[in-house]
Design a protein around this motif. Structure first.
Motif, PDB file in Angstrom:
ATOM      1  N   VAL A 332       0.829  -1.203   0.000  1.00  0.00           N
ATOM      2  CA  VAL A 332       0.000   0.000   0.000  1.00  0.00           C
ATOM      3  C   VAL A 332       0.871   1.264   0.000  1.00  0.00           C
ATOM      4  N   THR A 333       1.955   1.231   0.787  1.00  0.00           N
ATOM      5  CA  THR A 333       2.851   2.388   0.796  1.00  0.00           C
ATOM      6  C   THR A 333       3.401   2.650  -0.597  1.00  0.00           C
TER       7      THR A 333
ATOM      8  N   ASP B 255      -5.291   8.568   5.289  1.00  0.00           N
ATOM      9  CA  ASP B 255      -6.370   7.580   5.403  1.00  0.00           C
ATOM     10  C   ASP B 255      -5.918   6.226   4.862  1.00  0.00           C
ATOM     11  N   ILE B 256      -5.266   6.250   3.695  1.00  0.00           N
ATOM     12  CA  ILE B 256      -4.843   4.993   3.077  1.00  0.00           C
ATOM     13  C   ILE B 256      -3.849   4.281   3.978  1.00  0.00           C
ATOM     14  N   GLU B 257      -2.924   5.055   4.585  1.00  0.00           N
ATOM     15  CA  GLU B 257      -1.951   4.433   5.483  1.00  0.00           C
ATOM     16  C   GLU B 257      -2.660   3.797   6.676  1.00  0.00           C
ATOM     17  N   LYS B 258      -3.612   4.542   7.243  1.00  0.00           N
ATOM     18  CA  LYS B 258      -4.342   3.974   8.390  1.00  0.00           C
ATOM     19  C   LYS B 258      -5.028   2.678   7.983  1.00  0.00           C
ATOM     20  N   TYR B 269       7.832   8.703   1.182  1.00  0.00           N
ATOM     21  CA  TYR B 269       8.385   7.375   1.443  1.00  0.00           C
ATOM     22  C   TYR B 269       9.911   7.357   1.448  1.00  0.00           C
ATOM     23  N   LEU B 270      10.516   7.815   0.352  1.00  0.00           N
ATOM     24  CA  LEU B 270      11.971   7.676   0.248  1.00  0.00           C
ATOM     25  C   LEU B 270      12.713   8.612   1.190  1.00  0.00           C
ATOM     26  N   LYS B 271      12.005   9.629   1.723  1.00  0.00           N
ATOM     27  CA  LYS B 271      12.652  10.563   2.656  1.00  0.00           C
ATOM     28  C   LYS B 271      12.507  10.093   4.095  1.00  0.00           C
ATOM     29  N   THR B 272      11.720   9.014   4.302  1.00  0.00           N
ATOM     30  CA  THR B 272      11.506   8.512   5.652  1.00  0.00           C
ATOM     31  C   THR B 272      12.570   7.478   5.982  1.00  0.00           C
ATOM     32  N   GLY B 273      13.224   7.675   7.099  1.00  0.00           N
ATOM     33  CA  GLY B 273      14.282   6.748   7.498  1.00  0.00           C
ATOM     34  C   GLY B 273      13.736   5.368   7.833  1.00  0.00           C
ATOM     35  N   VAL B 274      14.622   4.359   7.789  1.00  0.00           N
ATOM     36  CA  VAL B 274      14.200   2.989   8.072  1.00  0.00           C
ATOM     37  C   VAL B 274      13.619   2.893   9.482  1.00  0.00           C
ATOM     38  N   PHE B 275      14.295   3.523  10.446  1.00  0.00           N
ATOM     39  CA  PHE B 275      13.825   3.439  11.829  1.00  0.00           C
ATOM     40  C   PHE B 275      12.424   4.041  11.952  1.00  0.00           C
ATOM     41  N   GLU B 276      12.231   5.212  11.322  1.00  0.00           N
ATOM     42  CA  GLU B 276      10.908   5.850  11.411  1.00  0.00           C
ATOM     43  C   GLU B 276       9.862   4.980  10.725  1.00  0.00           C
ATOM     44  N   THR B 277      10.220   4.385   9.566  1.00  0.00           N
ATOM     45  CA  THR B 277       9.284   3.498   8.880  1.00  0.00           C
ATOM     46  C   THR B 277       8.897   2.350   9.810  1.00  0.00           C
TER      47      THR B 277
END
Lengths: 452, 452
Positions: A332-333, B255-258, B269-277
């Motif tokens: 989904v992401t 909403d879609i993520e929830k 997505y690509l700017k989010t760190g692995v830990f935060e993901t």
């Protein structure tokens, strides 16, 4: 809305038309339409007739198609004529598209010849094309005009245009050569020439372009209107931001439905018949049910292990769900990121790398917590008597499953797009079915290996 | 984009600045930003300096925050001043919010005192409020002005306003008393009075209102700007349609993520760190994994049935998936319908009734096809030797499961909204976990009843 359906019915019953008219006149078309939608049919035409001409047309546009049809049927020809004359072409087209043939015939018979021509013009474009959502009511200017002349022209012709905030400059053959905002014209010197003021690098879409692509351009380029041109780049119409926003909303709904294994439709939920709802949901349900056979056969082939270690069976749901959820998150992401342009197909390696690392720590966490949970909850509280080795097998399975799930989840949508499929289809339900098989295969293989 | 990153690098390397400047000047800010984002850091500042002043600012706004930070650091104070002066307040605020403290300090030090005041003004509103996305650059008119005077005022002050298409009429104390479009002013007689032309029934939001509610109003009411007022209904700013569209897109992503059991974040997505993901995905994974214990315990309690009829085990995945998919379809449909206002909480009974009927025919279809599939595929092809009775139990289970799944799926989101939770959380993953337990309980109960 400080005004309820009850109030309206009261006023109608007591024939307090004057007060009702006054109240309605102060409301927004959208609010009135909402009110009418929840008003019982007998009252709608009566209440509608109380609206001032322009507000009536604006409200009519906002009402749902059943109510519109009801009204049109209750209209006298002259009433119908009045409403139609007030409509913008693109709104008229939307309505015509929803109405049964006989109603359409009556509508067109009441429209002016020019409007009829325009409506038919737009109707001939394919359903999801840019041409189908455009309006032909725009302000056209010539490059040799002065700012003053342009404004005079706008004053003379602007009244029945959908927007005058952006005007379009065309050459003799209607070729689009420039765009200029009313803002620029107003702020410019009276005698400066349009040719010098206009933006010559014009953003436009072809009539046959996908309407979704057209709509996305509004968000990307921060525009409030987009010219639509034919193959000879002649100006045929414009798309306004309000229509673009509607398209965006519909497209999102479509994506979300696809992600939930539903075949997208175009009617709102409560307006969709049970049979149609069934028709949109059953295909994927069937397909996925039958594909689950495969997973079943895996269990079957490991029957020996299961009868020997019955306790393993009780972990099947947990493994299947965890795998499905982990894969669903990734897919989904990626689907959404593809949709809003955060990632391109070319990013696939970066995506895989990120998901692998995320899956790694997710897997570790879940395995560790899972292990503790088995010892504490399953054994001590529920007395299932799971052995250390069995617990270990379960947790290793969780870890590997999460790795595979995230990998499958993040790659399938991108690959789908590569081969021209809609990535949205590669969401949780589909991923889950695949991951189920994987997780159980791993589970049983490990069990045989370690426990038997 | 007919112009590739390679071309740019070539031109930069060969110092063909004149040609590069000419080419860039013909592109849209969005395109240039895209280009710069994929350009290696060393080249960005150089290329950026080639842009004409206004285009430079517009491009700067479109770039992602890393690139912006990089640029600001490479700017001389005077360069920074130039860019900042060209920015609209709301864009400046967006950038300031993304920058580290030291960069912010430097930015503010280069802004004019008035701009600094405005930025700080907006910064003090809560993150997701209407106030936080508004701009303070708007055209204010007085009701006693004539259309001619109003236009003259717009000509004098309009240059640095974000929009002049809609102007706002205020009383002495800045109380918002009317709104009037430039269109109306242009089309009106020079000497007609604003008070007679303006729309007095003004649509507005409070500074502290949720930005999502503000954004939705653009779609509902077809507006291109929305005034923001304080508790004394004094005009403090406006929200423009481009910002509204951005909010809509962000809210949909949330909403879609929830729905996919992800805790929403605000970075791409690509700017989010692995830990935060990991941090955003692990909570639901853990919660759902642990809740699956319950389903496991059901299996456990029916161990007797399973060891007696091992073939039943192979149907567990099919039953779980079908239940989950059927429930997910219902919940996602309801969640989306709630989000776009197609259904209200008060529609719950109509929704349940529709879902019941849909579930009925879906259940029948799936049970029938499932039965045939067992006889043909499982028995004849895979020789699993499922007895008529066992097949019957499986199919009855499918039918009842689908009924329960759709019922749970359509009611939970509405109930969630009733108690003030976000309906989006009640999507497939959550529903699946519940439905798994239900379907297996039914399955084993029936097996004991009919088969043992």
């Amino acid at each position: 809305m400080d005004f309820t359906v009850q109030d309206i019915i009261e006023l109608l019953k007591n024939k307090q038309y004057k007060q009702l008219r006054a109240t309605l006149a102060e409301m927004y078309p959208y609010e009135i339409a909402e009110l009418f939608n929840s008003l019982s049919n007998e009252y709608v035409p009566l209440a509608f007739r109380l609206l001032p001409k322009e507000l009536a047309a604006e409200t009519f546009v906002e009402m749902d198609s059943d109510a519109q049809e009801l009204l049109i049927k209750s209209f006298s020809d002259s009433e119908l004529k009045e409403v139609i004359e007030e409509l913008y072409i693109d709104d008229a087209v939307d309505i015509v598209e929803e109405m049964p043939a006989n109603v359409v015939r009556r509508m067109l018979s009441q429209a002016t010849p020019e409007m009829r021509r325009n409506i038919n013009e737009i109707l001939k474009y394919p359903e999801l094309s840019a041409g189908s959502i455009m309006t032909t009511e725009l302000v056209e200017l010539k490059s040799f005009m002065s700012a003053g002349e342009a404004i005079t022209r706008i004053r003379r012709t602007g009244v029945d245009k959908e927007t005058i905030n952006t005007c379009y400059v065309t050459a003799g053959d209607r070729k689009l050569i420039g765009v200029i905002s009313l803002r620029t014209l107003i702020l410019a010197e009276e005698d400066s020439i349009v040719a010098d003021l206009m933006e010559t690098n014009v953003l436009s879409v072809n009539t046959l372009e996908d309407r979704e692509i057209a709509a996305d351009m509004f968000n990307k380029y921060n525009i409030i209107a987009l010219p639509v041109v034919d193959n000879e780049s002649r100006l045929v119409g414009i798309i306004t931001v309000d229509d673009a926003m509607e398209v965006m909303e519909e497209e999102v709904t479509e994506d979300i439905e696809k992600m939930a294994a539903i075949v997208p439709g175009d009617k709102p939920y409560l307006k969709t018949g049970v049979f149609e709802t069934w028709l949109r949901r059953i295909p994927w349900l069937l397909l996925l049910m039958i594909s689950a056979t495969f997973t079943g056969s895996i269990i079957n082939s490991f029957e020996k292990a299961l009868t020997a270690l019955p306790v393993l069976i009780s972990f099947i749901p947990m493994l299947m769900d965890t795998g499905g959820n982990a894969g669903g998150q990734a897919s989904v992401t990626v689907i959404r990121s593809l949709a809003i342009g955060d990632i391109e197909m070319s990013d696939i390696l970066r995506v895989v790398w990120k998901e692998l690392r995320t899956a790694f720590i997710c897997g570790i966490t879940l395995a560790a917590v899972g292990y503790g949970k088995i010892l504490l909850v399953d054994n001590m509280i529920m007395g299932m008597g799971v052995s250390q080795m069995e617990a270990l097998v379960v947790c290793i399975t969780i870890f590997i499953t999460v790795l595979c799930a995230k990998l499958v989840g993040c790659t399938l949508p991108i690959l789908a797009k590569k081969i021209g499929l809609d990535p949205a289809v590669m969401a949780s339900p589909f991923i889950t079915t695949i991951v189920d098989a994987i997780s159980l295969a791993i589970f049983f293989a490990l069990s045989m290996l370690i426990l038997l």
